[in-house]
Design a protein around this motif. Sequence first.
Motif, PDB file in Angstrom:
ATOM      1  N   SER A   1       8.678   0.949   2.601  1.00 29.77           N
ATOM      2  CA  SER A   1       9.002   1.563   1.307  1.00 29.77           C
ATOM      3  C   SER A   1      10.097   2.597   1.522  1.00 29.77           C
ATOM      4  O   SER A   1       9.960   3.470   2.378  1.00 29.77           O
ATOM      5  CB  SER A   1       7.776   2.269   0.728  1.00 29.77           C
TER       6      SER A   1
ATOM      7  N   SER B   1      12.774  -6.430   0.151  1.00 31.00           N
ATOM      8  CA  SER B   1      12.088  -6.069  -1.105  1.00 31.00           C
ATOM      9  C   SER B   1      12.353  -7.060  -2.231  1.00 31.00           C
ATOM     10  O   SER B   1      11.667  -7.020  -3.260  1.00 31.00           O
ATOM     11  CB  SER B   1      12.461  -4.647  -1.542  1.00 31.00           C
TER      12      SER B   1
ATOM     13  N   THR C   1       9.682  -2.128  -0.508  1.00 31.88           N
ATOM     14  CA  THR C   1       9.936  -1.494  -1.801  1.00 31.88           C
ATOM     15  C   THR C   1      11.176  -0.615  -1.674  1.00 31.88           C
ATOM     16  O   THR C   1      11.299   0.115  -0.684  1.00 31.88           O
ATOM     17  CB  THR C   1       8.737  -0.595  -2.185  1.00 31.88           C
TER      18      THR C   1
ATOM     19  N   HIS D   1      14.098  -0.710  -7.658  1.00 33.60           N
ATOM     20  CA  HIS D   1      13.683  -0.049  -8.899  1.00 33.60           C
ATOM     21  C   HIS D   1      14.515   1.229  -8.993  1.00 33.60           C
ATOM     22  O   HIS D   1      14.465   2.058  -8.084  1.00 33.60           O
ATOM     23  CB  HIS D   1      12.181   0.273  -8.825  1.00 33.60           C
TER      24      HIS D   1
ATOM     25  N   LEU E   1       5.628   4.532  -5.787  1.00 31.66           N
ATOM     26  CA  LEU E   1       5.530   4.063  -4.401  1.00 31.66           C
ATOM     27  C   LEU E   1       4.144   3.483  -4.120  1.00 31.66           C
ATOM     28  O   LEU E   1       3.137   4.049  -4.555  1.00 31.66           O
ATOM     29  CB  LEU E   1       5.774   5.228  -3.437  1.00 31.66           C
TER      30      LEU E   1
END
Length: 192
Positions: free
Chosen positions: A25, A46, A57, A73, A93
Amino acid sequence: NFRCRSAFKLLEIDDKFRVLQPGDSVVDCGAAPGAWSQVAVQRVNSAGTDPELRRGTVIGIDLLNIPPLEGAHFLSSHDVTDPATHAKLLELLPNGQAHVILSDMAPNASGFREMDHEKLIVMCLSLIDLAERILKPGGSLVCKYWDGILVQKLQGKLSSVFGSVRTLKPNASRKDSSERYFLARMYRKPVR
Ligand code: SAM
C-alpha cells in the motif's frame, strides 16, 4: 508512457533500492499529474495486471487535480499537511496502514532559495506526523527536499524514527538543482 519525466527518478530509486513490492500500500504525496503514481501502480500491481502477484493499493494526493489512473485512487484538491487528509487516508488504506509513503511534493517556488528550502522542509516534517498515523512498522519513506541549512534538522528527525536514512541524487534529477531525496527505511513508531 509517463505523464511526466519525474517518473524516471522514482524508477531509478526503485530499481536500485526495491522500495515498492507487489501487494504494498502506497501513499503518493504531491501526486499531480500522476507519473510517480503510474510507476507505483506498476510496481505494487494495484491494477492487478499480473494475476499471479498480490495486488497493492496506490493513493495519490495533491492540491491540484490529478487525472484518473487505473489502479490508483486520487484525492485531488487535498492538502497533505491537513489532518483531515490523514483521517481520510486511514479510511481508504487497507487496515489503515501504508507500507510506503512517497513524496515528490514541492511548494510553488518563489525564487528565493532559502525561503523555498524552508517551506519544503516544513512540508517534509509534516510527513513524519503522517507516518506516525499511517506507516507500518518496517515501512519506508521517500521524500524530495531542496538542499539548505535545515536539512540536518530533517535528517535528525527522520533518523530518530527510521532505522536507516540515506540521501539520494538520482541521475534523472538535474545536476545543477539543489533537489535531493531522502530514502528512510525500517520505520519504528516513536514511543510517547
Ligand atoms: N510526482 C509527480 C509526478 O510524477 O507526476 C510530480 C509532483 S510535482 C513536482 C509537486 C506537486 O506537489 C505539485 O503538483 C503540487 O501541487 C503538490 N503539492 C505542493 N504542496 C502540496 C500539499 N501541501 N499537499 C498536496 N500536494 C502538494
